[in-house]
Design an enzyme around this catalytic site. Structure first.
Site, PDB file in Angstrom:
ATOM      1  N   CYS A   1      55.277  -3.776 -11.368  1.00  0.00           N
ATOM      2  CA  CYS A   1      56.294  -3.146 -10.646  1.00  0.00           C
ATOM      3  C   CYS A   1      57.607  -2.655 -11.575  1.00  0.00           C
ATOM      4  O   CYS A   1      58.416  -1.885 -11.431  1.00  0.00           O
ATOM      5  CB  CYS A   1      56.700  -3.679  -9.227  1.00  0.00           C
ATOM      6  SG  CYS A   1      57.036  -5.575  -9.623  1.00  0.00           S
TER       7      CYS A   1
ATOM      8  N   GLU B   1      60.287  -6.026  -2.041  1.00  0.00           N
ATOM      9  CA  GLU B   1      60.215  -5.895  -3.267  1.00  0.00           C
ATOM     10  C   GLU B   1      59.304  -4.620  -3.321  1.00  0.00           C
ATOM     11  O   GLU B   1      58.171  -4.568  -3.121  1.00  0.00           O
ATOM     12  CB  GLU B   1      59.260  -7.185  -3.741  1.00  0.00           C
ATOM     13  CG  GLU B   1      59.859  -8.496  -3.275  1.00  0.00           C
ATOM     14  CD  GLU B   1      61.215  -8.631  -4.442  1.00  0.00           C
ATOM     15  OE1 GLU B   1      61.188  -8.133  -5.475  1.00  0.00           O
ATOM     16  OE2 GLU B   1      62.067  -9.538  -3.971  1.00  0.00           O
TER      17      GLU B   1
ATOM     18  N   ASN C   1      48.518  -5.575  -7.013  1.00  0.00           N
ATOM     19  CA  ASN C   1      48.570  -5.991  -8.535  1.00  0.00           C
ATOM     20  C   ASN C   1      48.570  -7.472  -8.828  1.00  0.00           C
ATOM     21  O   ASN C   1      47.976  -7.811 -10.056  1.00  0.00           O
ATOM     22  CB  ASN C   1      49.851  -5.081  -9.063  1.00  0.00           C
ATOM     23  CG  ASN C   1      51.142  -5.468  -8.610  1.00  0.00           C
ATOM     24  OD1 ASN C   1      51.039  -5.907  -7.613  1.00  0.00           O
ATOM     25  ND2 ASN C   1      52.056  -5.246  -9.471  1.00  0.00           N
TER      26      ASN C   1
HETATM   27  P1  NAD Z   1      51.517  -0.162  -0.481  1.00  0.00           P
HETATM   28  O1  NAD Z   1      52.804   0.018  -0.040  1.00  0.00           O
HETATM   29  O2  NAD Z   1      50.429   0.897  -0.430  1.00  0.00           O
HETATM   30  O3  NAD Z   1      50.494  -1.387   0.207  1.00  0.00           O
HETATM   31  C1  NAD Z   1      51.291  -2.536   0.447  1.00  0.00           C
HETATM   32  C2  NAD Z   1      50.928  -3.506   1.427  1.00  0.00           C
HETATM   33  O4  NAD Z   1      51.186  -2.896   2.697  1.00  0.00           O
HETATM   34  C3  NAD Z   1      49.345  -3.612   1.623  1.00  0.00           C
HETATM   35  O5  NAD Z   1      48.947  -4.643   1.858  1.00  0.00           O
HETATM   36  C4  NAD Z   1      48.987  -2.418   2.821  1.00  0.00           C
HETATM   37  O6  NAD Z   1      47.704  -2.665   3.338  1.00  0.00           O
HETATM   38  C5  NAD Z   1      50.200  -2.785   3.485  1.00  0.00           C
HETATM   39  N1  NAD Z   1      50.646  -1.570   4.496  1.00  0.00           N
HETATM   40  C6  NAD Z   1      50.488  -0.096   4.318  1.00  0.00           C
HETATM   41  N2  NAD Z   1      51.061   0.553   5.070  1.00  0.00           N
HETATM   42  C7  NAD Z   1      51.693  -0.459   5.960  1.00  0.00           C
HETATM   43  C8  NAD Z   1      52.431  -0.365   7.171  1.00  0.00           C
HETATM   44  N3  NAD Z   1      52.703   1.066   7.586  1.00  0.00           N
HETATM   45  N4  NAD Z   1      52.934  -1.373   7.610  1.00  0.00           N
HETATM   46  C9  NAD Z   1      52.893  -2.425   7.044  1.00  0.00           C
HETATM   47  N5  NAD Z   1      52.258  -2.700   6.045  1.00  0.00           N
HETATM   48  C10 NAD Z   1      51.445  -1.688   5.433  1.00  0.00           C
HETATM   49  O7  NAD Z   1      51.460  -0.737  -2.231  1.00  0.00           O
HETATM   50  P2  NAD Z   1      50.336  -0.904  -3.253  1.00  0.00           P
HETATM   51  O8  NAD Z   1      49.680   0.282  -3.538  1.00  0.00           O
HETATM   52  O9  NAD Z   1      49.496  -1.842  -2.612  1.00  0.00           O
HETATM   53  O10 NAD Z   1      51.069  -1.670  -4.373  1.00  0.00           O
HETATM   54  C11 NAD Z   1      51.810  -0.747  -5.365  1.00  0.00           C
HETATM   55  C12 NAD Z   1      53.406  -0.569  -5.236  1.00  0.00           C
HETATM   56  O11 NAD Z   1      53.887  -2.041  -5.135  1.00  0.00           O
HETATM   57  C13 NAD Z   1      54.158  -0.056  -6.247  1.00  0.00           C
HETATM   58  O12 NAD Z   1      55.100   0.699  -5.757  1.00  0.00           O
HETATM   59  C14 NAD Z   1      54.743  -1.155  -6.967  1.00  0.00           C
HETATM   60  O13 NAD Z   1      55.845  -1.074  -7.583  1.00  0.00           O
HETATM   61  C15 NAD Z   1      54.859  -2.140  -5.899  1.00  0.00           C
HETATM   62  N6  NAD Z   1      55.231  -3.678  -6.211  1.00  0.00           N
HETATM   63  C16 NAD Z   1      56.336  -4.088  -6.330  1.00  0.00           C
HETATM   64  C17 NAD Z   1      56.599  -5.413  -6.661  1.00  0.00           C
HETATM   65  C18 NAD Z   1      57.897  -6.075  -6.829  1.00  0.00           C
HETATM   66  O14 NAD Z   1      58.088  -7.538  -6.720  1.00  0.00           O
HETATM   67  N7  NAD Z   1      59.133  -5.201  -6.591  1.00  0.00           N
HETATM   68  C19 NAD Z   1      55.638  -6.249  -7.051  1.00  0.00           C
HETATM   69  C20 NAD Z   1      54.089  -5.697  -7.054  1.00  0.00           C
HETATM   70  C21 NAD Z   1      54.080  -4.486  -6.428  1.00  0.00           C
END
Ligand code: NAD
Length: 487
Positions: free
Chosen positions: A282, A248, A151
Site C-alpha cells: 500500500c 488503512e 497482501n
Molecule cells: P478490498 O478493499 O477489496 O478488500 C479488503 C477486505 O474487505 C477483504 O477482506 C474483503 O473481503 C472485504 N470487503 C469487501 N467488500 C466489503 C464490504 N462491503 N464491507 C466489508 N468488507 C468488505 O482490498 P484488497 O484488494 O483486499 O487489498 C488491496 C488494497 O488494500 C489496496 O488498495 C491497498 O493499498 C490496501 N492496503 C492498505 C494498507 C494500509 O495499511 N494502508 C495495507 C495493505 C493494503
C-alpha cells in the site's frame, strides 16, 4: 482428489457451517486450488458474537499484566513457528519466502510484543476538585471487528488484534477470502498461549461477511485495511450504529530524488518501493520524481539493476525475490493499467508483459515495469495499480516538486533522498502523507504509528497512540460532601 477445507475458527475451535457454501483459495504461483474455505453462515455468525461476548467478559476482567503475560506467550509461539507460518503465507499470496520468513510473521509478532508490553502502562488520571474529585479509567470498547486485505495477511491480523486484545477487547477478524489461512493460524496460536476462547474469532468469506461485521449492533469498532472504495462502504455501514473506525487504505505515494542524493541508494529505495512483494504494497512509491540533472544516471542504474537483479520463480525457493500477482484477475487489472500507460503516451523502459518463470510456469506474473515520459495527468500516475509498475517523472525545483507530489487525493506515504538535512526536513514537513521516509523506504516497525492522510485513511496502527484507539475513557466523579439540591 478431495480439496482440503478450512473452517471458521470460533470459540477456540473450528466450526463447520450449515449452508455448505465454500470459496476456493488458489496458489497464485501455480494457479492451483490449494483448499477451500467454509463461508460463515448464520450459525457461525451467531456463534462468533456469542462467544466473543463471553470471551470479552473473561478477558476484560483480567489485569493488564495477566493479559500481557499471555500475549507474550503467543509472541514466543509465533517466533517458534515463524517458518511454517511464513510458508502458508507464501502459498496463499505468491510472495517470495525470502520476504515472508523475515518480514511478515516477524513484524506481526513485533506488534503483539509491543502492545503486550504497553498494556500494563495504561493509566487513568485523577484530579482534586476542592474536596470532591474525579478519576478516569481506560476501559476496553467491547467486541471489535478486524477486516483484512490480501497482501500481508498474517501481519494485518496481528497489527489489528495486538492493540485490541492488549487493551482487553475481543476481536472478530475477517481475513481476505483470497488469503484466509494466516488469521486462522494466528487464532490457534492465541488459544495455545492461553487467550480465552472467543476473544479472537475468525469468520471466513467475502465482502458480504465483512459487511455483516460493519453493521452488527454489538460490534463497537471496525478496523479495516483495503481499498478506498471499500473503506467508504465500510464507514457508511458503520455509521448506522455509530461505530468507531480505523481505515488503512490505498496510496499513490511520491519518492523525490534531489540532485544531491546518493543515486545508488535512491535506486534501491525506488526498487524496494515498487518491486518488493511484486508491487503489492500500500505504501509503494509509484510516483518517482527525479531531479532532471541526475535523471540519466538514475535511470541507467535503475534499468540495469531491474534487468539483472530480479529473480522470479517458485516463491518457496529462497533465491527468488519476485513473486506472482495475487490472482489472474489482478494480473489482468495490472496489465490493463500498463496498456493504458502506453496508450496515453508513456514509454515502457523495461518490462510491461506477463511472463512464466521457470519453476512457476502457471503463476500470475507481471514483469517489473518502468515507465518514463510520464506526465502528472496520466492514469498510471494518478491511480493505485498495486502491481510492479513504476512511473518516473522529472522535476526542476523544490517548490514545484512539493506541489506535484501533493497533487493527489491520497496521502499514505512519501519520501525523499537528499544529503541536505535542512532541505530534508523542510520538504518532508510539507508533504501531505502519514508515513514519511528520509533516505530510506518501507521500514514500518511496531513502535512507529502508521496511517494515511486524506483518502488514505483514518486513525493509526502501531505506536503508542493505537492502544488508545481501542479504549474509551470513563470519568468517575466522587462527591465527598452532602449533595445540595433545590428539590
Ligand atoms: P478490498 O478493499 O477489496 O478488500 C479488503 C477486505 O474487505 C477483504 O477482506 C474483503 O473481503 C472485504 N470487503 C469487501 N467488500 C466489503 C464490504 N462491503 N464491507 C466489508 N468488507 C468488505 O482490498 P484488497 O484488494 O483486499 O487489498 C488491496 C488494497 O488494500 C489496496 O488498495 C491497498 O493499498 C490496501 N492496503 C492498505 C494498507 C494500509 O495499511 N494502508 C495495507 C495493505 C493494503
Amino acid at each position: 482428489m478431495t480439496i482440503p477445507r478450512l473452517q471458521n475458527f470460533i470459540n477456540g475451535q473450528s466450526l463447520a457451517n450449515e449452508s455448505g457454501e465454500t470459496i476456493e483459495v488458489i496458489n497464485p504461483a501455480t494457479g492451483e486450488v490449494i483448499y477451500e474455505i467454509e463461508v460463515a453462515d448464520e450459525k457461525v455468525k451467531s456463534a462468533a458474537i456469542e462467544s466473543a461476548q463471553a470471551g470479552f467478559k473473561q478477558w476484560s476482567a483480567m489485569t493488564a499484566m495477566e493479559r500481557s503475560r499471555i500475549l507474550l506467550k503467543a509472541v514466543a509461539l509465533l517466533r517458534e513457528k515463524n517458518d511454517e507460518l511464513a510458508s502458508y503465507e507464501v502459498l496463499d499470496t505468491g510472495k517470495p519466502m525470502q520476504e515472508a520468513n523475515c518480514v511478515d510473521v516477524v513484524t506481526g509478532t513485533d506488534a503483539i510484543e509491543f502492545f503486550a508490553n504497553l498494556a500494563p502502562t495504561q493509566v487513568g488520571q485523577q484530579q482534586d476538585l476542592g474536596g470532591d474529585f474525579y478519576y478516569t479509567r481506560k476501559e476496553p470498547l467491547g467486541i471489535c471487528a478486524g477486516i483484512g486485505a490480501w497482501n500481508y495477511p498474517i501481519q494485518i491480523a496481528c497489527w489489528k488484534s495486538a492493540p485490541a486484545l492488549a487493551a482487553g477487547n475481543a476481536m472478530i477478524f475477517k481475513p481476505s477470502e483470497e488469503t484466509p489461512r494466516g488469521a486462522v493460524e494466528l487464532a490457534k496460536v492465541f488459544i495455545e498461549a492461553g487467550v480465552p476462547a472467543g476473544v479472537f474469532n475468525v469468520v471466513l468469506g467475502a465482502g458480504d461477511v465483512g459487511q455483516w461485521l460493519t453493521h452488527h449492533e454489538l460490534i463497537e469498532k471496525v478496523s479495516f485495511t483495503g481499498e478506498v472504495g471499500t473503506g467508504r462502504k465500510v464507514m457508511e455501514s458503520a455509521a448506522s450504529t455509530l461505530k468507531d473506525v480505523t481505515m488503512e487504505l490505498g496510496g499513490k505515494s511520491p519518492l523525490i530524488v534531489f540532485e544531491d542524493a546518493d543515486i545508488s541508494q535512491s535506486v534501491s529505495a525506488a526498487m524496494l518501493g515498487n518491486f518488493y512483494t511484486q508491487g503489492e504494497v500500500c505504501t509503494n512509491c509509484t510516483r518517482v520524481f527525479v531531479h532532471e540533472s541526475v535523471y540519466e544516471q538514475f535511470i541507467s542504474e535503475l534499468v540495469e539493476r531491474t534487468k539483472n537483479n530480479i529473480k522470479a520463480g517458485d516463491p518457496q525457493d529462497l533465491s527468488v525475490n519476485f513473486g506472482a500477482m495475487i490472482s489472474q484477475k489482478h494480473q489482468q487489472l495490472v496489465m490493463d493499467y500498463i496498456a493504458k500507460g502506453k496508450e496515453e503516451g508513456a514509454t515502457v523502459l523495461t518490462g510491461g508483459n506477463t511472463f512464466s518463470p521457470a519453476g512457476a510456469e502457471n503463476g500470475y506474473f507481471v514483469e517489473p515495469t518502468i515507465f518514463t515520459d510520464c506526465t502528472d495527468d496520466m492514469t498510471i500516475v494518478k491511480e493505485e495499480i498495486f502491481g510492479p509498475v513504476m512511473s518516473v517523472l522529472t522535476f526542476k525545483d523544490e517548490e514545484e516538486v512539493i506541489r506535484r507530489a501533493n497533487d493527489t487525493p491520497l496521502g499514505l506515504a512519501a519520501g525523499l533522498m537528499t544529503q541536505n538535512i535542512t532541505r530534508a526536513h523542510r520538504v518532508i514537513h510539507q508533504l501531505e502523507a502519514g508515513i514519511c521516509w528520509i533516505n530510506t523506504w518501507g521500514a514500518s516497525p511496531a513502535e512507529m504509528p502508521v496511517g494515511g492522510y486524506k483518502l488514505s485513511g483514518i486513525g493509526r496502527e502501531n505506536g503508542i497512540e493505537a492502544l488508545n484507539q481501542y479504549t474509551q475513557t470513563k470519568s468517575v466523579y466522587m462527591g465527598m460532601v452532602e449533595l445540595e439540591s433545590p428539590f
